[in-house]
Scaffold this active site. Structure first.
Site, PDB file in Angstrom:
ATOM      1  CE  LYS A   5      -3.899   1.968   2.644  1.00  0.00           C
ATOM      2  NZ  LYS A   5      -4.784   1.732   3.812  1.00  0.00           N
ATOM      3  CB  SER A  54      -8.108   3.576   2.831  1.00  0.00           C
ATOM      4  OG  SER A  54      -7.263   2.951   3.796  1.00  0.00           O
ATOM      5  CB  SER A  95      -8.478   0.629   5.701  1.00  0.00           C
ATOM      6  OG  SER A  95      -9.175   1.838   5.832  1.00  0.00           O
TER       7      SER A  95
END
Length: 498
Positions: free
Chosen positions: A85, A160, A184
């Protein structure tokens, strides 16, 4: 040599077995993975940056170890492609947090979780898209464009960590790392039909991960099988002196996967199953999963989490307050975008931050600023901390009765882009996941089939007592024995070799 396209369907054990048998090389895995991402990710947009040279260099070390008969010494993720990420620093790569504020920022060091992954022999293939600064539940707030759900390009992958989930679900990588502040990891794992793990707070170091809410953030893996997720968590967990919240964790998360669940007590929260907004197809799948666990010998126990209904309110006080504090450093002088041509500092600050941050980031900064202001702090922030204590105590009491809790991950399956325009409604996507971050317990999402109306993936959430994450892995393995390992999204299955 195996066909290049077949690598995408392989898990950690299969890839390493092939490497050990010299059916293919790590260099071939790295090359094929980069090629597949370049060919398949053009529309989905899971990756923001590829690191082909780094992957090739790591593969060379693995192949050298195999040639010298030292493959067992390389690490638990030797030869495994992994994506990160884009809020995780990796020396020499951009770490943008999907924000214009950090569009040109190049990492001067490597985050501990990334370093541990590389030390385990993984092949770093790139950085993955996300909601800006992890503010969102759909990856729609990324300044560089959204990631599409590999099951349906008209729908969001969740957020996210949407890029991480989509990349694994599409078979682009077998493992990816994400971060979870209020759901997330678990929510995009559910939307994309894969396994996603948020371990107990402190199990994985946060050092080098750009902070959203420092008391809530935790790093964890995505994978298409419970075992692969456990292997990845083995690699990234452990004490780190650079993170004052890091804990000494010496646990093999794969150790109990085959034990079964006979005699385990599984908690069911009636209030969650009756929650407003929970769709019938999600409720049906979670109810079915609970019954299947009972059929395997587990005891279902109804429990009460008295203050869980206040978790959303508490989170949207604590989260914005911590975000406001953490984002103050991006002032256009020390860090972040600097709008040119200004002759006074105040105007430079205001313009640079206005242009550098997107709408959701600005919303949370302003909310956090207000909540921490004089005369307001005592009204909201202090009571939210008190509610946090009550929620934590609720879980402690519940885990005196049960070994693990089963609940929905999200009230619904993946929604269409633009379908939820009201921020308050978007926040409800995390209604079942937020309380776990507040309490600090471990939580994970495991796929339990497709919805009867939408034909889209649904995940079941498993919640464990603090530092007893092995409990939820054990239950997850039992569910996987019934529902099977997560399939690659149909549109990508043939390309991945499944």
């Amino acid at each position: 040599m195996a066909a290049k396209t077949a690598f995408g369907a392989m898990g950690v054990r299969d890839l390493q077995a092939g490497l050990a048998a010299k059916e293919f090389t790590a260099a071939e895995i790295a090359s094929a993975t980069i090629d597949r991402i370049q060919q398949s990710d053009k529309q989905m947009h899971a990756f923001l940056e590829l690191t082909a040279d780094m992957a090739a260099s790591a593969a060379k070390k693995v192949d050298s170890a195999i040639a010298s008969g030292k493959f067992d010494e390389v690490g638990a993720l030797a030869g495994i492609p992994v994506g990160f990420k884009d809020n995780m620093n990796l020396l020499g790569t951009h770490t943008t947090c999907s924000s214009n504020m950090l569009a040109n920022y190049v990492s001067p060091y490597t985050a501990t979780c990334v370093e541990y992954t590389l030390n385990a022999g993984a092949l770093p293939v790139g950085k993955l898209n996300m909601d800006e600064f992890a503010f969102g539940s759909s990856t729609e707030t990324s300044a560089f464009g959204p990631t599409l759900n590999p099951w349906d390009f008209q729908r969001v992958p969740g957020g996210s960590s949407g890029g991480s989930a989509a990349a694994v679900a599409a078979g682009l990588v077998p493992v990816a790392l994400g971060s979870d502040t209020g759901g997330s990891i678990r929510q995009p794992a559910s939307f994309c039909g894969i396994v996603g793990v948020k371990p107990t707070y402190g199990v994985v170091s946060r050092y080098g991960v750009v902070a959203f809410g420092s008391s809530l953030d935790q790093v964890g893996p995505f994978a298409r099988s419970v075992e692969d997720a456990a292997l990845a968590l083995n690699a990234i967990s452990g004490f780190d002196e650079h993170d004052c919240t890091s804990q000494c964790v010496d646990v093999d998360f794969t150790a109990n996967l085959a034990e079964g669940i006979k005699g385990m007590r599984i908690g069911i929260v009636p209030e969650f199953m009756e929650a407003e907004g929970l769709t019938d197809e999600v409720r049906s799948r979670i109810t079915e999963a609970a019954q299947k666990l009972a059929d395997l010998g587990a005891e279902l126990v109804e429990i009460e989490l008295e203050h869980a209904k206040a978790a959303m309110s508490a989170y949207y006080v604590l989260g914005p307050c911590e975000a406001f504090s953490n984002l103050a450093r991006f002032d256009s002088v020390r860090y972040g975008y600097c709008d040119p041509g200004h002759t006074d500092l105040d105007t430079q600050y205001e313009t640079s931050r206005s242009k550098g941050f997107g709408p959701e980031a600005r919303r949370r900064i302003m909310l956090g600023s207000y909540l921490l202001s004089s005369g307001v702090y005592d009204t909201y922030y202090y009571p939210a901390q008190q509610v946090r204590t009550l929620i934590t105590q609720d879980y402690e009491h519940a885990f005196q009765k049960v070994d693990c809790i089963l609940s929905p991950v999200s009230p619904r399956t993946a929604f269409k882009f633009g379908e939820i325009g009201d921020p308050a409604q978007m926040y409800l996507s995390d209604m079942f996941t937020i309380s776990i971050n507040i309490a600090g317990n471990g939580g994970m999402s495991v796929p339990v089939g497709l919805g009867s109306q939408t034909n889209l993936p649904i995940g079941a959430q498993l919640i464990s007592p603090a530092f007893k994450d092995v409990n939820m892995f054990r239950v997850a393995a039992a569910l996987e024995s019934i529902y099977g390992k997560a399939p690659i999204a149909p549109a990508f299955a043939e390309k991945a070799g499944e």
